[in-house]
Scaffold this motif. Structure first.
Motif, PDB file in Angstrom:
ATOM      1  N   UNK A  75      -3.148   9.472  15.421  1.00  0.00           N
ATOM      2  CA  UNK A  75      -3.288   9.451  13.964  1.00  0.00           C
ATOM      3  C   UNK A  75      -2.247  10.371  13.342  1.00  0.00           C
ATOM      4  N   UNK A  76      -1.408   9.807  12.487  1.00  0.00           N
ATOM      5  CA  UNK A  76      -0.457  10.587  11.690  1.00  0.00           C
ATOM      6  C   UNK A  76      -0.875  10.437  10.226  1.00  0.00           C
ATOM      7  N   UNK A  77      -1.485  11.465   9.628  1.00  0.00           N
ATOM      8  CA  UNK A  77      -2.048  11.323   8.276  1.00  0.00           C
ATOM      9  C   UNK A  77      -1.000  10.882   7.250  1.00  0.00           C
ATOM     10  N   UNK A  78      -1.368   9.880   6.473  1.00  0.00           N
ATOM     11  CA  UNK A  78      -0.571   9.405   5.353  1.00  0.00           C
ATOM     12  C   UNK A  78      -1.452   9.405   4.098  1.00  0.00           C
ATOM     13  N   UNK A  79      -0.797   9.447   2.975  1.00  0.00           N
ATOM     14  CA  UNK A  79      -1.517   9.465   1.706  1.00  0.00           C
ATOM     15  C   UNK A  79      -0.873   8.482   0.739  1.00  0.00           C
ATOM     16  N   UNK A  80      -1.639   8.112  -0.273  1.00  0.00           N
ATOM     17  CA  UNK A  80      -1.101   7.213  -1.282  1.00  0.00           C
ATOM     18  C   UNK A  80      -2.177   6.760  -2.246  1.00  0.00           C
ATOM     19  N   UNK A  81      -1.805   5.858  -3.130  1.00  0.00           N
ATOM     20  CA  UNK A  81      -2.732   5.348  -4.126  1.00  0.00           C
ATOM     21  C   UNK A  81      -3.908   4.630  -3.466  1.00  0.00           C
ATOM     22  N   UNK A  82      -5.057   4.758  -4.092  1.00  0.00           N
ATOM     23  CA  UNK A  82      -6.268   4.106  -3.589  1.00  0.00           C
ATOM     24  C   UNK A  82      -6.179   2.587  -3.702  1.00  0.00           C
ATOM     25  N   UNK A  83      -5.351   2.091  -4.599  1.00  0.00           N
ATOM     26  CA  UNK A  83      -5.363   0.661  -4.936  1.00  0.00           C
ATOM     27  C   UNK A  83      -4.296  -0.068  -4.132  1.00  0.00           C
ATOM     28  N   UNK A 105       0.862  -1.187   0.000  1.00  0.00           N
ATOM     29  CA  UNK A 105       0.000   0.000   0.000  1.00  0.00           C
ATOM     30  C   UNK A 105       0.892   1.229   0.000  1.00  0.00           C
ATOM     31  N   UNK A 106       0.637   2.112  -0.927  1.00  0.00           N
ATOM     32  CA  UNK A 106       1.407   3.348  -0.992  1.00  0.00           C
ATOM     33  C   UNK A 106       1.009   4.220   0.192  1.00  0.00           C
ATOM     34  N   UNK A 107       1.999   4.570   1.019  1.00  0.00           N
ATOM     35  CA  UNK A 107       1.699   5.292   2.262  1.00  0.00           C
ATOM     36  C   UNK A 107       2.847   6.231   2.579  1.00  0.00           C
ATOM     37  N   UNK A 108       2.584   7.529   2.471  1.00  0.00           N
ATOM     38  CA  UNK A 108       3.609   8.539   2.731  1.00  0.00           C
ATOM     39  C   UNK A 108       2.976   9.713   3.453  1.00  0.00           C
ATOM     40  N   UNK A 132      -0.544   1.501  11.645  1.00  0.00           N
ATOM     41  CA  UNK A 132      -0.718   1.101  13.050  1.00  0.00           C
ATOM     42  C   UNK A 132      -0.595  -0.410  13.233  1.00  0.00           C
ATOM     43  N   UNK A 133      -0.955  -1.172  12.210  1.00  0.00           N
ATOM     44  CA  UNK A 133      -1.115  -2.610  12.406  1.00  0.00           C
ATOM     45  C   UNK A 133      -0.206  -3.469  11.526  1.00  0.00           C
ATOM     46  N   UNK A 134       0.331  -2.911  10.482  1.00  0.00           N
ATOM     47  CA  UNK A 134       1.105  -3.724   9.550  1.00  0.00           C
ATOM     48  C   UNK A 134       2.444  -4.146  10.145  1.00  0.00           C
ATOM     49  N   UNK A 135       2.804  -5.399   9.907  1.00  0.00           N
ATOM     50  CA  UNK A 135       4.120  -5.869  10.310  1.00  0.00           C
ATOM     51  C   UNK A 135       5.190  -5.374   9.344  1.00  0.00           C
ATOM     52  N   UNK A 136       4.843  -5.358   8.057  1.00  0.00           N
ATOM     53  CA  UNK A 136       5.801  -4.912   7.046  1.00  0.00           C
ATOM     54  C   UNK A 136       5.034  -4.277   5.893  1.00  0.00           C
ATOM     55  N   UNK A 137       5.352  -3.024   5.632  1.00  0.00           N
ATOM     56  CA  UNK A 137       4.689  -2.304   4.545  1.00  0.00           C
ATOM     57  C   UNK A 137       5.664  -2.087   3.392  1.00  0.00           C
ATOM     58  N   UNK A 138       5.218  -2.492   2.215  1.00  0.00           N
ATOM     59  CA  UNK A 138       5.896  -2.097   0.987  1.00  0.00           C
ATOM     60  C   UNK A 138       5.115  -0.898   0.454  1.00  0.00           C
ATOM     61  N   UNK A 158      -6.359   8.118   1.879  1.00  0.00           N
ATOM     62  CA  UNK A 158      -5.716   8.371   3.169  1.00  0.00           C
ATOM     63  C   UNK A 158      -6.205   7.447   4.292  1.00  0.00           C
ATOM     64  N   UNK A 159      -7.401   6.899   4.175  1.00  0.00           N
ATOM     65  CA  UNK A 159      -7.960   6.096   5.272  1.00  0.00           C
ATOM     66  C   UNK A 159      -7.106   4.855   5.542  1.00  0.00           C
ATOM     67  N   UNK A 160      -7.019   3.957   4.584  1.00  0.00           N
ATOM     68  CA  UNK A 160      -6.224   2.743   4.768  1.00  0.00           C
ATOM     69  C   UNK A 160      -4.738   3.069   4.828  1.00  0.00           C
ATOM     70  N   UNK A 161      -4.317   4.089   4.082  1.00  0.00           N
ATOM     71  CA  UNK A 161      -2.902   4.459   4.050  1.00  0.00           C
ATOM     72  C   UNK A 161      -2.417   4.926   5.418  1.00  0.00           C
TER      73      UNK A 161
END
Length: 565
Positions: A176-184, A121-124, A225-231, A217-220
């Motif tokens: 909550x620390x806002x992140x953004x990224x692709x919807x997909x 998930x794209x998250x920045x 908070x919960x992911x063990x490893x994010x690409x 931004x919601x899932x991103x």
């Protein structure tokens, strides 16, 4: 372990059904959300057409509109159904009805099985996101957006301005620390279930409901908070133009999509038969196994954006023309504008054509008509000599002329009698060569047999126009190659200026000045200027002419011209 696909569908339902069956044929369950804006009858027919597939489910419908909460609510409902109905699913892949798998589904299953704890998930953070369009990056999390950007644009913009003026800001929930990224995205069951089953979900949903474009931004944000490893990348090839609109892929993009090595691409044109036939195929006709690398085609998209925003030098298009300064070069080729030469020399245009080989026109912006070379009434590109048509958009007339005759040097005459609307365009154009003999417009008046009171009035008018034009040419914003001589300076020794003109225009074999154009008879011109002075008009642009004798060519070295560029 397998992959489950959540599909958000709102149009081209026949293509969505085709792709859904392609997913389930490889054992991947599919949960489809149909936009509530789709008519009920159409939706029922769509559901009935897929009712025979045991791996397809349909979730509760929500009304989806770009930039609003409905898209997040749709993905939540479909994801919850996916996790509930298909416990064997380890990764959930979010796609749209216009997405198309580019590689065999089994390759995606194997790829994710080798990375069972990885969320794609794209998250920045907002400070690290360069792609936001419209100026709302951090503000999308601190302002409220109750109005639709598409349907209620005036209210949307007004409410944003009011909040800024009153310095109204929302409180971001703790943690909550806002992140953004692709919807997909493609999330693991563990991460996705943690987001959907969070005890604080109501609070999070309430906050993100008034965030602008919450699906980016919601899932991103919550995945952090919960992911063990994010690409921090999407497995879906999704490209956007400079306005933030998605690129649409057509049949002629087949090889481009193959080069990307991505698993899924969007947005695919529904009528791209060649693409659907090429990619919804068996493993034998699929692409080679390799790491997805959309960066391989980024250069092509960057070039497309540059072509759209800047284009080719001197070519104006609908997508750029309304915005001044977007042009990639004002004109496409070098050209020359002469002011005062045709008035001072007999048959100057014929001589310049013979001396340089260029296409030499008369006064293209004369009040009566555009004086094309050879007396033509129509020239390349269907440009007419009609003055009314030309003066509707004189700047476009000139840029079109240069573009349509590229490869051949264009020269034209200009003067204070002509349409002055092109002055700034020519002055700002680095491809323009401007040569001016100031005050030469008085020669035709001097040689005419008209009432002197009328001549004085016209001379004052023309001098005022030329003075304003010279002010533009001397502006610090002028980029053209500009040379200005007073008439008195020029006729003292015209050889050097004429030779400099040939050096810049003509090819090397024609640059030698072997023939000089014949200057008109100026006997009594000094007295004519004195008479204008006696009548109260001061002809200062011509320079210093002696009274009682005609100016003569002198053998002494000429004074250097006023060189602007």
């Amino acid at each position: 372990m397998t992959v489950g696909t959540v599909m958000l569908v709102h149009t081209s339902l026949n293509r969505a059904a085709q792709v859904a069956r392609h997913w389930t044929a490889s054992g991947c369950p599919v949960v489809i959300h149909v936009d509530r804006n789709v008519p009920r009858r159409t939706c029922r027919s769509f559901v009935k057409a897929l009712s025979d597939d045991p791996l397809i489910r349909f979730s509760k419908r929500h009304r989806c509109e770009w930039g609003t909460w409905g898209i997040v609510a749709a993905s939540q409902a479909a994801s919850e159904l996916m996790l509930q109905e298909f416990p064997q699913v380890n990764h959930v892949y979010l796609a749209s009805g216009s997405c198309l798998p580019l590689r065999p589904i089994q390759e995606l299953i194997d790829y994710l099985a080798a990375r069972p704890q990885t969320d794609f998930i794209e998250s920045a953070t907002t400070s690290d996101v360069p792609w936001t369009v419209g100026g709302l990056d951090a503000e999308r999390f601190t302002l409220r957006f109750p109005f639709s950007w598409k349907r209620q644009r005036a209210l949307f913009d007004r409410w944003v301005r009011i909040q800024r003026r009153l310095k109204l800001k929302r409180r971001i929930p703790d943690g909550i620390v806002p992140h953004m990224g692709s919807q997909w995205w493609c999330l693991t069951r563990q991460t996705l279930s943690a987001i959907l089953q969070n005890p604080e979900r109501k609070q999070h949903d309430r906050y993100f409901r008034r965030v602008w474009i919450p699906d980016e931004s919601y899932y991103q944000t919550l995945a952090r908070h919960y992911s063990r490893r994010i690409e921090s990348r999407s497995l879906t090839l999704s490209k956007f133009d400079f306005q933030g609109k998605p690129h649409i892929f057509y049949d002629d993009h087949l090889q481009l999509l193959r080069r990307s090595d991505c698993f899924v691409a969007r947005k695919i044109w529904p009528r791209a038969e060649r693409l659907y036939q090429a990619f919804l195929t068996d493993s034998a006709g699929a692409m080679k196994k390799t790491e997805p690398n959309p960066g391989k085609i980024d250069r092509i998209f960057a070039k497309a954006v540059e072509r759209r925003t800047r284009g080719r030098p001197g070519l104006y298009m609908q997508s750029r023309f309304p915005r001044e300064g977007w042009e990639n070069g004002i004109t496409s080729n070098p050209y020359s504008m002469f002011q005062g030469f045709a008035e001072l020399f007999e048959n100057f245009e014929t001589w310049l054509t013979r001396a340089t080989g260029a296409q030499v026109h008369g006064h293209l912006f004369a009040p009566e008509r555009a004086e094309f070379s050879g007396g033509m009434t129509l020239i390349n590109g269907g440009l007419s000599d009609n003055a009314v048509v030309r003066d509707y958009a004189p700047q476009s007339f000139l840029t079109n002329l240069i573009w349509n005759t590229r490869g051949e040097r264009q020269c034209f005459q200009f003067g204070p009698r002509d349409n002055q609307d092109i002055n700034w365009l020519v002055a700002r154009d680095p491809k323009a060569q401007v040569s001016v003999i100031s005050g030469a417009w008085a020669v035709p008046l001097f040689r005419s047999n008209r009432n002197f009171a009328d001549l004085r009035r016209e001379a004052a008018h023309l001098q005022r126009i030329e003075s304003e034009h010279l002010g533009i040419l001397r502006s610090p914003h002028a980029k053209a190659r500009i040379r200005i001589w007073t008439m008195a300076e020029f006729i003292e020794s015209p050889m050097e200026p004429l030779q400099s003109i040939l050096d810049e225009i003509g090819p090397a074999r024609l640059r030698r000045l072997s023939e000089v154009p014949k200057m008109v008879d100026l006997e009594g011109f000094g007295q004519f200027l004195q008479n204008l002075k006696n009548q109260g008009m001061h002809p200062y642009l011509m320079g210093d002419f002696p009274v009682g004798q005609a100016p003569t060519r002198q053998s002494k070295p000429p004074r250097k011209p006023y060189l602007v560029k």
